[in-house]
Scaffold this motif. Structure first.
Motif, PDB file in Angstrom:
ATOM      1  N   GLY A  17       0.815  -1.216   0.000  1.00  0.00           N
ATOM      2  CA  GLY A  17       0.000   0.000   0.000  1.00  0.00           C
ATOM      3  C   GLY A  17       0.839   1.251   0.000  1.00  0.00           C
ATOM      4  N   PRO A  18       0.457   2.245  -0.779  1.00  0.00           N
ATOM      5  CA  PRO A  18       1.217   3.492  -0.792  1.00  0.00           C
ATOM      6  C   PRO A  18       0.962   4.301   0.466  1.00  0.00           C
ATOM      7  CG  PRO A  18      -0.695   3.697  -2.209  1.00  0.00           C
ATOM      8  CD  PRO A  18      -0.657   2.279  -1.721  1.00  0.00           C
ATOM      9  N   GLY A  19       1.946   5.113   0.849  1.00  0.00           N
ATOM     10  CA  GLY A  19       1.804   5.994   2.000  1.00  0.00           C
ATOM     11  C   GLY A  19       1.119   7.292   1.622  1.00  0.00           C
ATOM     12  N   ARG A  20       1.041   8.206   2.569  1.00  0.00           N
ATOM     13  CA  ARG A  20       0.411   9.500   2.362  1.00  0.00           C
ATOM     14  C   ARG A  20       1.497  10.542   2.122  1.00  0.00           C
ATOM     15  NH1 ARG A  20      -4.901   9.861   5.164  1.00  0.00           N
ATOM     16  NH2 ARG A  20      -4.206  11.896   5.851  1.00  0.00           N
ATOM     17  N   LEU A  21       1.317  11.369   1.112  1.00  0.00           N
ATOM     18  CA  LEU A  21       2.324  12.336   0.678  1.00  0.00           C
ATOM     19  C   LEU A  21       2.066  13.707   1.297  1.00  0.00           C
ATOM     20  CD1 LEU A  21       4.716  12.765  -1.329  1.00  0.00           C
ATOM     21  CD2 LEU A  21       3.006  13.522  -2.978  1.00  0.00           C
ATOM     22  N   TYR A  22       3.138  14.340   1.769  1.00  0.00           N
ATOM     23  CA  TYR A  22       3.072  15.661   2.382  1.00  0.00           C
ATOM     24  C   TYR A  22       4.223  16.518   1.856  1.00  0.00           C
ATOM     25  CZ  TYR A  22       0.257  13.219   5.867  1.00  0.00           C
ATOM     26  OH  TYR A  22      -0.701  12.467   6.486  1.00  0.00           O
ATOM     27  N   ALA A  23       3.995  17.831   1.840  1.00  0.00           N
ATOM     28  CA  ALA A  23       5.090  18.776   1.631  1.00  0.00           C
ATOM     29  C   ALA A  23       5.600  19.138   3.026  1.00  0.00           C
ATOM     30  CB  ALA A  23       4.597  20.016   0.905  1.00  0.00           C
ATOM     31  N   TYR A  24       6.909  19.288   3.164  1.00  0.00           N
ATOM     32  CA  TYR A  24       7.520  19.556   4.468  1.00  0.00           C
ATOM     33  C   TYR A  24       8.602  20.608   4.282  1.00  0.00           C
ATOM     34  CZ  TYR A  24       9.323  18.306   9.118  1.00  0.00           C
ATOM     35  OH  TYR A  24       9.712  18.319  10.435  1.00  0.00           O
ATOM     36  N   ARG A  25       8.466  21.724   4.985  1.00  0.00           N
ATOM     37  CA  ARG A  25       9.408  22.840   4.859  1.00  0.00           C
ATOM     38  C   ARG A  25      10.504  22.682   5.913  1.00  0.00           C
ATOM     39  NH1 ARG A  25       5.973  26.639   5.015  1.00  0.00           N
ATOM     40  NH2 ARG A  25       5.987  27.125   2.813  1.00  0.00           N
ATOM     41  N   VAL A  26      11.753  22.816   5.481  1.00  0.00           N
ATOM     42  CA  VAL A  26      12.899  22.752   6.380  1.00  0.00           C
ATOM     43  C   VAL A  26      13.593  24.107   6.316  1.00  0.00           C
ATOM     44  CG1 VAL A  26      15.060  21.572   6.926  1.00  0.00           C
ATOM     45  CG2 VAL A  26      13.162  20.289   5.907  1.00  0.00           C
ATOM     46  N   ARG A  27      13.726  24.747   7.487  1.00  0.00           N
ATOM     47  CA  ARG A  27      14.407  26.049   7.572  1.00  0.00           C
ATOM     48  C   ARG A  27      15.671  25.875   8.394  1.00  0.00           C
ATOM     49  NH1 ARG A  27       9.142  29.509   9.046  1.00  0.00           N
ATOM     50  NH2 ARG A  27       8.352  29.769   6.929  1.00  0.00           N
ATOM     51  N   GLY A  28      16.786  25.754   7.699  1.00  0.00           N
ATOM     52  CA  GLY A  28      18.048  25.569   8.384  1.00  0.00           C
ATOM     53  C   GLY A  28      19.016  26.689   8.074  1.00  0.00           C
ATOM     54  N   VAL A  29      20.109  26.694   8.808  1.00  0.00           N
ATOM     55  CA  VAL A  29      21.187  27.643   8.557  1.00  0.00           C
ATOM     56  C   VAL A  29      21.970  27.075   7.373  1.00  0.00           C
ATOM     57  CG1 VAL A  29      23.312  28.672   9.458  1.00  0.00           C
ATOM     58  CG2 VAL A  29      21.345  28.298  10.975  1.00  0.00           C
ATOM     59  N   GLY A  30      22.038  27.812   6.291  1.00  0.00           N
ATOM     60  CA  GLY A  30      22.799  27.356   5.136  1.00  0.00           C
ATOM     61  C   GLY A  30      21.966  26.638   4.086  1.00  0.00           C
ATOM     62  N   ARG A  31      20.997  25.851   4.498  1.00  0.00           N
ATOM     63  CA  ARG A  31      20.174  25.132   3.520  1.00  0.00           C
ATOM     64  C   ARG A  31      18.746  25.061   4.036  1.00  0.00           C
ATOM     65  NH1 ARG A  31      21.503  19.200   0.985  1.00  0.00           N
ATOM     66  NH2 ARG A  31      22.440  20.369  -0.715  1.00  0.00           N
ATOM     67  N   GLY A  32      17.838  25.352   3.156  1.00  0.00           N
ATOM     68  CA  GLY A  32      16.420  25.251   3.484  1.00  0.00           C
ATOM     69  C   GLY A  32      15.650  24.957   2.219  1.00  0.00           C
ATOM     70  N   GLY A  33      14.399  24.607   2.378  1.00  0.00           N
ATOM     71  CA  GLY A  33      13.556  24.344   1.231  1.00  0.00           C
ATOM     72  C   GLY A  33      12.400  23.450   1.615  1.00  0.00           C
ATOM     73  N   VAL A  34      11.614  23.114   0.622  1.00  0.00           N
ATOM     74  CA  VAL A  34      10.459  22.251   0.801  1.00  0.00           C
ATOM     75  C   VAL A  34      10.765  20.910   0.154  1.00  0.00           C
ATOM     76  CG1 VAL A  34       7.991  21.945   0.313  1.00  0.00           C
ATOM     77  CG2 VAL A  34       8.892  24.243   0.817  1.00  0.00           C
ATOM     78  N   VAL A  35      10.551  19.843   0.905  1.00  0.00           N
ATOM     79  CA  VAL A  35      10.742  18.491   0.392  1.00  0.00           C
ATOM     80  C   VAL A  35       9.397  17.775   0.422  1.00  0.00           C
ATOM     81  CG1 VAL A  35      13.153  18.383   1.166  1.00  0.00           C
ATOM     82  CG2 VAL A  35      11.338  17.517   2.662  1.00  0.00           C
ATOM     83  N   LEU A  36       9.345  16.643  -0.240  1.00  0.00           N
ATOM     84  CA  LEU A  36       8.155  15.791  -0.191  1.00  0.00           C
ATOM     85  C   LEU A  36       8.453  14.646   0.765  1.00  0.00           C
ATOM     86  CD1 LEU A  36       7.281  15.771  -3.982  1.00  0.00           C
ATOM     87  CD2 LEU A  36       6.036  16.943  -2.151  1.00  0.00           C
ATOM     88  N   TRP A  37       7.497  14.351   1.601  1.00  0.00           N
ATOM     89  CA  TRP A  37       7.647  13.360   2.644  1.00  0.00           C
ATOM     90  C   TRP A  37       6.498  12.376   2.539  1.00  0.00           C
ATOM     91  CZ3 TRP A  37       4.329  12.600   6.859  1.00  0.00           C
ATOM     92  CH2 TRP A  37       4.828  11.817   7.890  1.00  0.00           C
ATOM     93  N   VAL A  38       6.793  11.096   2.689  1.00  0.00           N
ATOM     94  CA  VAL A  38       5.783  10.052   2.581  1.00  0.00           C
ATOM     95  C   VAL A  38       5.650   9.335   3.915  1.00  0.00           C
ATOM     96  CG1 VAL A  38       5.100   7.943   1.380  1.00  0.00           C
ATOM     97  CG2 VAL A  38       6.366   9.706   0.165  1.00  0.00           C
ATOM     98  N   GLY A  39       4.433   9.344   4.451  1.00  0.00           N
ATOM     99  CA  GLY A  39       4.147   8.599   5.675  1.00  0.00           C
ATOM    100  C   GLY A  39       3.926   7.141   5.341  1.00  0.00           C
ATOM    101  N   GLY A  40       4.631   6.264   6.030  1.00  0.00           N
ATOM    102  CA  GLY A  40       4.486   4.827   5.787  1.00  0.00           C
ATOM    103  C   GLY A  40       3.135   4.326   6.262  1.00  0.00           C
ATOM    104  N   GLU A  41       2.629   3.327   5.585  1.00  0.00           N
ATOM    105  CA  GLU A  41       1.364   2.698   5.963  1.00  0.00           C
ATOM    106  C   GLU A  41       1.635   1.646   7.034  1.00  0.00           C
ATOM    107  OE1 GLU A  41      -2.054   2.965   4.578  1.00  0.00           O
ATOM    108  OE2 GLU A  41      -1.156   4.907   4.179  1.00  0.00           O
ATOM    109  N   GLY A  42       0.801   1.629   8.062  1.00  0.00           N
ATOM    110  CA  GLY A  42       0.944   0.627   9.112  1.00  0.00           C
ATOM    111  C   GLY A  42       2.304   0.713   9.777  1.00  0.00           C
ATOM    112  N   ASP A  43       3.044  -0.392   9.752  1.00  0.00           N
ATOM    113  CA  ASP A  43       4.367  -0.442  10.374  1.00  0.00           C
ATOM    114  C   ASP A  43       5.488  -0.008   9.443  1.00  0.00           C
ATOM    115  OD1 ASP A  43       3.243  -1.380  12.709  1.00  0.00           O
ATOM    116  OD2 ASP A  43       3.577  -3.493  12.221  1.00  0.00           O
TER     117      ASP A  43
END
Length: 191
Positions: A17-43
């Motif tokens: 089964g596919p997971g659920r897709l999210y956009a996730y913003r990372v604000r760091g010193v030197g590098r930042g941006g928006v990545v795509l993150w996938v929540g795993g199904e079940g375990d």
């Protein structure tokens, strides 16, 4: 997207089964941006999306959440929400500069810890770029989750600092695709 590509990107395991897709913003010193993150199904574990590119995995990084959503939708992926959570990695990086004198930003450290594990999983580098975790990490994580960082033993604090510092290095050095082009056939999904 082929089934193999979907399996790799969405962290499908034995159940398929596919997971659920999210956009996730990372604000760091030197590098930042928006990545795509996938929540795993079940375990199944969560992971940051990383695409095969010239024999290695690269993380697509976007300037805005909208760009990430458009990129995903043009591939037939549907993000769960149009919003994005934000990891304030800069707070964690400032704490790392002088952990003995600065208060632990426990919420940001907890989010960073989880993000770094998901990033390493997406890149296929769980055991290569982050320290091997054991009982001391589990104990430190439980205290972090409960907001009891002041109760860390010296060994737990050392383990957390080592893991978080390695995670920051991983984020700052991981191969990325900046402004990925949705039409490019060379930016195929892993698999």
């Amino acid at each position: 997207m082929t089934k193999t590509e979907a399996d790799d990107v969405f962290g499908a395991g034995p159940r398929g089964g596919p997971g659920r897709l999210y956009a996730y913003r990372v604000r760091g010193v030197g590098r930042g941006g928006v990545v795509l993150w996938v929540g795993g199904e079940g375990d199944e574990p969560d992971q940051v999306v990383a695409l095969a590119d010239a024999g290695r995995r690269r993380v697509p990084v976007f300037v805005t959440v909208r760009q990430a959503r458009v990129y995903a939708s043009r591939r037939g992926w549907k993000p769960v929400t149009s919003e994005a959570d934000t990891l304030e990695l800069a707070r964690v990086q400032h704490w790392l500069e002088d952990p003995a004198r600065r208060r632990v930003p426990s919420g940001a450290v907890l989010e960073a810890w989880n993000f770094f594990e998901d990033l390493a999983r997406g890149l296929g580098e769980v055991h290569g770029r982050l320290p091997q975790q054991g009982a001391v990490h589990n104990s430190a994580y439980e205290k972090l989750f409960a907001g009891e960082c002041a109760e860390w033993t010296p060994a737990e604090q050392h383990a957390v600092l080592e893991l978080i510092a390695a995670g920051v290095r991983l984020w700052n050095s991981c191969p990325v695709i900046v402004k990925p082009c949705w039409r490019s056939r060379s930016r195929r999904l892993p698999g």
